[in-house]
Design a protein around this motif. Structure first.
Motif, PDB file in Angstrom:
ATOM      1  N   VAL A   6      30.870  38.193  46.519  1.00 41.90           N
ATOM      2  CA  VAL A   6      30.853  38.598  45.069  1.00 41.90           C
ATOM      3  C   VAL A   6      31.307  37.223  44.338  1.00 41.90           C
ATOM      4  CG1 VAL A   6      31.531  40.057  43.439  1.00 41.90           C
ATOM      5  CG2 VAL A   6      31.117  40.787  45.640  1.00 41.90           C
ATOM      6  N   ILE A  11      30.305  38.673  37.993  1.00 38.39           N
ATOM      7  CA  ILE A  11      30.210  40.306  37.860  1.00 38.39           C
ATOM      8  C   ILE A  11      30.999  40.961  36.992  1.00 38.39           C
ATOM      9  CG2 ILE A  11      30.450  42.293  39.150  1.00 38.39           C
ATOM     10  CD1 ILE A  11      28.153  40.675  40.291  1.00 38.39           C
ATOM     11  N   ALA A 121      24.015  41.476  39.585  1.00 40.72           N
ATOM     12  CA  ALA A 121      24.895  42.263  38.954  1.00 40.72           C
ATOM     13  C   ALA A 121      24.529  43.322  38.650  1.00 40.72           C
ATOM     14  CB  ALA A 121      25.589  41.454  37.746  1.00 40.72           C
TER      15      ALA A 121
END
Length: 169
Positions: A6, A11, A121
């Motif tokens: 990630v 994000i 995202a």
């Protein structure tokens, strides 16, 4: 095995809840993202690595585990994208499928070239919302099927058990 890497700040900047929080309390926004990724990891049964670049946190590269999620803060002058590319090379093999959660178009092209897949995202947020909904449904169904404990347990003790369950001591 499935690995989800990630791009943390990407994000945070894309999810409304975290974007609003970022301006007033970046540390809290990071913690909430890590907690959500711990839920994701636990529910999906995959390995999750969250990468934050040194743009907001200066210093040497640090690696830590939080809620059993691997969290990496890159070293100064190293971007999250560079770190993610190294991670893909390190974990990608015949038995491992790597996904990278980012909405950075340039990074997505690099990810594809290395044989990894991407989750935008938005896709990750939709998946996370579905997971949270499924967990609520599972908890409600469990409560209906299983009787309450005959032994009264205080909230403090239940909190300790919950921390143990999540890997925090």
């Amino acid at each position: 095995m499935i690995v989800l890497i990630v791009d943390g700040y990407n994000i945070i900047g894309a999810w409304e809840e975290l974007k609003r929080l970022k301006d007033s309390d970046l540390d809290q926004a990071r913690n909430i993202l890590i907690e959500k990724m711990a839920e994701y990891q636990s529910y999906r049964g995959c390995r999750v690595i969250v990468v934050f670049d040194a743009y907001y946190v200066r210093g040497v590269e640090t690696k830590q585990k939080s809620y059993k999620v691997e969290v990496i803060f890159t070293k100064e002058n190293e971007t999250a994208d560079e770190c993610i590319e190294k991670l893909i090379k390190g974990v990608k093999n015949v038995k491992t499928q790597v996904y990278v959660a980012t909405s950075d178009y340039a990074e997505q092209r690099t990810i594809f070239a290395q044989g990894a897949l991407r989750k935008s995202a938005r896709e990750l947020q939709i998946e996370m919302n579905n997971i949270e909904k499924d967990i609520r449904t599972d908890v409600e169904n469990y409560k209906k099927v299983h009787a309450n404990s005959k032994i009264p347990i205080s909230e403090d003790i239940l909190e300790v058990f919950e921390k143990w369950r999540r890997g925090n001591k």
